[in-house]
Every structure is written in C-alpha cells, then in structure tokens.
Design a protein around this motif. Structure first.
Motif, short mmCIF file in Angstrom:
data_model
loop_
_atom_site.label_atom_id
_atom_site.label_comp_id
_atom_site.label_asym_id
_atom_site.label_seq_id
_atom_site.Cartn_x
_atom_site.Cartn_y
_atom_site.Cartn_z
N GLY A 148 16.79 2.26 8.02
CA GLY A 148 17.29 0.99 7.64
C GLY A 148 16.62 -0.20 8.25
N LEU A 149 15.86 0.08 9.31
CA LEU A 149 15.18 -0.96 10.26
C LEU A 149 13.99 -1.63 9.51
CD1 LEU A 149 14.87 0.70 13.56
CD2 LEU A 149 16.59 -0.72 12.82
N ASP A 150 13.95 -3.04 9.59
CA ASP A 150 13.27 -3.80 8.73
C ASP A 150 11.81 -4.13 9.42
OD1 ASP A 150 12.13 -5.40 6.90
OD2 ASP A 150 13.90 -6.66 6.58
N ILE A 151 11.00 -2.95 9.76
CA ILE A 151 9.96 -3.50 10.34
C ILE A 151 8.59 -3.21 9.50
CG2 ILE A 151 8.35 -2.68 12.60
CD1 ILE A 151 11.17 -1.51 13.70
N SER A 152 7.86 -4.19 9.49
CA SER A 152 6.71 -3.83 8.75
C SER A 152 5.32 -4.28 9.43
CB SER A 152 6.52 -4.56 7.36
OG SER A 152 6.79 -5.73 7.57
N VAL A 153 4.09 -3.87 9.03
CA VAL A 153 2.88 -4.44 9.79
C VAL A 153 1.99 -5.01 8.92
CG1 VAL A 153 0.95 -3.20 10.80
CG2 VAL A 153 3.22 -2.33 10.86
N GLN A 154 1.19 -6.05 9.44
CA GLN A 154 0.38 -6.81 8.59
C GLN A 154 -0.93 -6.62 9.49
OE1 GLN A 154 -0.38 -9.30 6.40
NE2 GLN A 154 1.63 -9.38 5.48
N LEU A 155 -2.05 -6.38 8.98
CA LEU A 155 -3.12 -5.97 9.60
C LEU A 155 -4.29 -7.23 9.60
CD1 LEU A 155 -3.96 -2.62 7.86
CD2 LEU A 155 -2.90 -2.93 9.88
N ILE A 156 -4.82 -7.18 10.79
CA ILE A 156 -6.14 -8.09 11.15
C ILE A 156 -7.16 -7.32 11.42
CG2 ILE A 156 -7.12 -9.96 12.32
CD1 ILE A 156 -4.30 -11.17 12.74
N PRO A 157 -8.33 -7.03 11.06
CA PRO A 157 -9.37 -6.20 11.35
C PRO A 157 -9.82 -6.69 12.51
CG PRO A 157 -10.05 -7.35 8.98
CD PRO A 157 -8.52 -7.92 9.58
#
Ligand code: UDP
Length: 485
Positions: free
Chosen positions: A60-69
């Motif tokens: 239930g934790l709201d953690i996500s990832v956005q990538l920068i090459p």
C-alpha cells in the motif's frame, strides 16, 4: 482542506549506494505518512531497488520511479558507470561522474514541468534543483546524507580557517565555535579545504543552495546530538528537520537481504553461522559501498584480526585486479587458519541484518554516515576507521561526543581506495581487543550504544522527535500554495 489532498514529492538521489539507500528508506518513511513519492533515477540504479519497491506497493505504499537515462556519452564515461560504487578505477573517473550531474538539469526540469509535484527532496549533490524548483514555485528540500555534527564542523570551516595556521599535517587543532572541544589534524581534512579540487565549485554551490532551499532533512534524531541539532538551527540559523534513523522504515517492509544490492551470501549460511556464536562475540568489518583496499592493507587487516583471536565477518573489496592477484599465499594461509572463526564475504553484505543479530558485538567501520547510524540504531559499538569525505568528523562524534567507539587511529585522508597500508596490524589488533575484550570501558560503550538504540526507536514512534518532525514538515508543506498545473 489541508487534510484532504495527498502531497506528491519528487525524490532525487545522487547515484551512489550511500545516497540511494537512505533515499529509498526516506521514500518509505514519507509514503507511510501518506505522501506519494516519485523517485527519479537512472535505469541501472532503478533496477537495484525495483523488487523492494514492487513489494512496498503491494503493502500500500505509493512509491514509483521515473527514469532519466544516464548521459554516458556526453559525460565521457563508459556504459554502466552509473553508480559511484561501480567504478573500477576511481580517481580517473570520479570527476567526470560529478561533472555529469549537471546534465540531469534539463531532463529533471522537464519532469517537474510535467508532473508539478508539491515538493522536491534533492540530493545535496544536485544543488541546482533549488533554483529549478523555485522557478516553478515548488519548495525543495535537501537531503544531506550526514549528521548535524558533521554539518556543524563543515560550517565551522567556512567561517574560520584554523587549519591554515598549522604547519604540520599531524599537529592537532581545535575546530572553532562548536559545542564541544573537537580536535582534528590537517591530514584528516577533505582535500578541498587545502587546495581547489574538482569538487570546490560544487561545494560552494551546495552551501549556497542549502541556504536558499526550504530546508534540509537530516538522517538523525534529536536525542542523538541535541547540542549540534540546536547549534545548526539556532547558531548557524538553518532550517532542518531530523527524520532518522531512516533505516527503520525498512525494518518491517522490504526484504532486507536486498537492501541496496542483493547480498552475496545466502541467508541460511550466515544465519546458521551467527546463531552458533555467543552474544556480542562477533566483529563485523566493512567499509561501505565505495572503498576498496590494496593488497597490502587487506593483509594488515587479516593479520590484525587474526592476532586478536576474535570471531568476525569481513566484507572484503579489493582495489583492482592487480591487488586481487597479489593476495596470494599469505591470504590463503589466513583463510585456512580462520576457518570457522571468520566469514569472508566478497562484494555485498546484508549489513542491517548482521548489525541486528545478537551475536554481533562490534563494527569496524569507515564511518560513512549510513553505516554509523545503522550501528547506533542497532546498539552496536564501533571501531572507527575513517577514510574520506566527512568520515573523520563522524569519527569524532562517535568516539568523543557519544563515546561509543574506539578509534583505530587512522590519521590520513585517503582518496577512495587509498594506495598504502595506512593502518598497521598492531593498531587493528589493539583496537579490537579494546572493544571486544570485555574491559570496563568497552562495557560502558556497549551500554551507551544500547541506550542510543532505544532512543532511536522512540524517535520514530508516534510522539517521538523524528516522527513529530516528519508530521510537522508535511503539515507545513500542505500549507504551501499548490503548484499550478
Ligand atoms: N551496505 C550494505 N552492504 C555492504 C556494504 C554497504 O548493505 O556490503 C550499505 C550500508 O548498510 C549502508 C550503505 O550501504 O546503508 C553504505 O553507506 P555509508 O554511508 O556507510 O558508506 P558509503 O558507501 O557511502 O561510503
């Protein structure tokens, strides 16, 4: 109302295990307080914690990832050099790596424009984030992966220059303006204080950005270093929130054997081994995620711990192929002699699990702040062996202010993976005997460490000082005008 809407934060760590690990912990901490967190990192680094993030999501934790090459080509770095810990030849590439960090500015700004988070927590090594965020009206905090004590020491060197009046590298001088009398030598200082280096400009920008940011987050708790937390806020006059120990946020959640990297030893093997040892009888020897030693230094460590007669776990990382080859007969002989008494791990250890095991009674550490904090939070006293960065300052906190450690007597700042055998076997043996030999002074250190562990646990419980700081910060951020979309 302020209650009703969920804050969204961008977390932006520099690509080094000693920063990624506490940032991911911090992400868990904030998301457990209801904040939606997006971690910005490069693809290779994201892979290092993608499993634990997946598991956290299910909880239930709201953690996500956005990538920068990673801009390898523009940075002039080979593919795969995306993390400070993965450089085989450190001095040659480190300045390229740090120079490349400014190449993240445009892609980061684009992501900010697109997502308009309510606030940003950026690594101290991305000082430009403060201005980029301010342009969009987004408050930005800086996560300075160190303690109040070392922040205060660093600040002292921006106001006073005691080291300039000292002729010899090894004479001690007092660091001016601190709550305690803290002594250092020139030989223990960051190169940058003595001559301009590739980091000098960056350090200046860091100091400026800390002053202009919304404030800084510190992986510490008030009761650990109250005089320095107060000094930083009241005398230096900076805004700061203590939110640690951040490692506690992964105690019940993530699979700790995968913290930072997958452990290179099977849990059944080490657990059985540690379970067979008496309480507080094992020494854990590890120097963080970056440091690598020469063959000569590795041999000194081997001979030192062997002579001490102590059981130990040693995380061994060698400087280069040449050193690996030079670890020859002597070392094989050593490995035979210590069979059953010592466990050698090549590469990555599940450090938190080791420190939390009752058999582990001492930690030989380079005083990286994460390791130091993890040791304090586990109630384990230390043998301090600083190598670089602010580690010589952290050592003073451990040995002189908190009095939970014995110094091995390292006098010389080293570029990462230093060239020489700086610390001799007798010094290692003596320090081990002093801490693990059951003497009265060592027992006092152990009981002080145990008290700190209890205080650390209280700090993050509801009503504790770090818990209160996190909730106060979130409330304050909720009052900030929402960024327009
Ligand atoms: N670490 C680990 N296993 C290892 C080496 C390091 O889990 O074999 C973790 C350690 O627990 C800490 C981090 O990596 O969280 C190292 O950070 P620290 O600030 O101590 O040192 P640095 O790596 O930045 O020199």
């Amino acid at each position: 109302s302020a209650e009703a809407y969920q804050l969204h934060a961008f977390f932006f760590p520099v690509m080094a295990q000693g920063h990624l690990i506490p940032f991911v912990d911090l992400a868990r901490l904030f998301s457990s307080h209801g904040v939606k967190v997006t971690i910005i990192t490069t693809p290779l680094n994201a892979r290092r914690f993608s499993n634990t993030i997946e598991r956290d999501k299910q909880l239930g934790l709201d953690i996500s990832v956005q990538l920068i090459p990673f801009p390898s080509e523009e940075a002039g770095l080979p593919q795969g050099y995306e993390n400070v810990g993965s450089f085989p030849n450190f001095p040659a590439v480190i300045s390229k790596f740090f120079n490349s960090l400014s190449l993240f500015q445009q892609p980061f700004e684009d992501l900010l424009q697109e997502h308009r988070p309510n606030f940003v927590v950026a690594d101290v090594f991305f000082p430009w984030v403060t201005d980029v965020s301010a342009k969009l009206g987004i408050p930005s905090l800086i996560f300075d992966a160190t303690c109040f004590f070392s922040l205060c020491v660093s600040d002292s060197f921006t106001r006073y220059t005691p080291h300039e009046n000292i002729k010899s590298e090894t004479d001690t001088f007092v660091v001016p303006g601190l709550p305690d009398k803290i002594e250092l030598t020139r030989s223990q200082l960051i190169d940058d204080l003595k001559k301009p280096t590739h980091l000098s400009k960056m350090m200046e920008r860091i100091r400026e950005s800390e002053g202009r940011s919304f404030g800084i987050l510190v992986n510490s708790f008030y009761e650990l270093e109250p005089a320095y937390a107060d000094h930083y806020r009241k005398v230096i006059g900076r805004k700061a929130w203590h939110v640690g120990p951040v490692s506690f946020s992964n105690r019940d959640i993530a699979d700790k054997s995968e913290r930072g990297n997958r452990a290179s030893i099977d849990e059944h093997v080490w657990l059985k081994w540690l379970d067979s040892k008496k309480p507080n009888s094992v020494l854990y020897v590890s120097f963080g995620s970056v440091a690598r030693f020469t063959a000569a230094q590795v041999l000194e460590i081997a001979m030192g711990i062997e002579a001490s007669g102590q059981s130990f776990i040693w995380v061994l990382r060698l400087k280069d192929e040449d050193s690996k080859q030079r670890i020859t007969e002597d070392f094989e002989d050593f490995e035979k002699k210590i069979e059953g008494r010592g466990l050698i791990i090549r590469d990555w250890a599940p450090q938190m699990l080791f420190l939390d095991h009752p058999a582990v009674g001492g930690f030989v550490t380079h005083c990286g702040w994460n390791s130091t904090m993890e040791s304090l939070s586990a109630g384990v006293p230390m043998i301090t062996w600083p190598l670089f960065a602010e580690q010589f300052y952290n050592e003073k906190l451990v040995t002189q202010v908190l009095k939970v450690g014995v110094s091995v007597g390292a006098m010389e700042y080293q570029t990462i993976g230093g060239e020489k055998a700086i610390v001799k076997r007798e010094d290692i043996k003596n320090a081990v005997e002093q801490l693990m030999g059951g003497g009265e002074e060592a027992e006092q250190m152990r009981s002080r460490a145990r008290e700190l562990k209890e205080k650390a646990e209280r700090a993050l419980e509801e009503g504790g000082s770090s818990y209160a700081n996190v909730t106060a910060l979130i409330e304050e951020l909720k009052l900030h005008p929402r960024p327009a979309i």
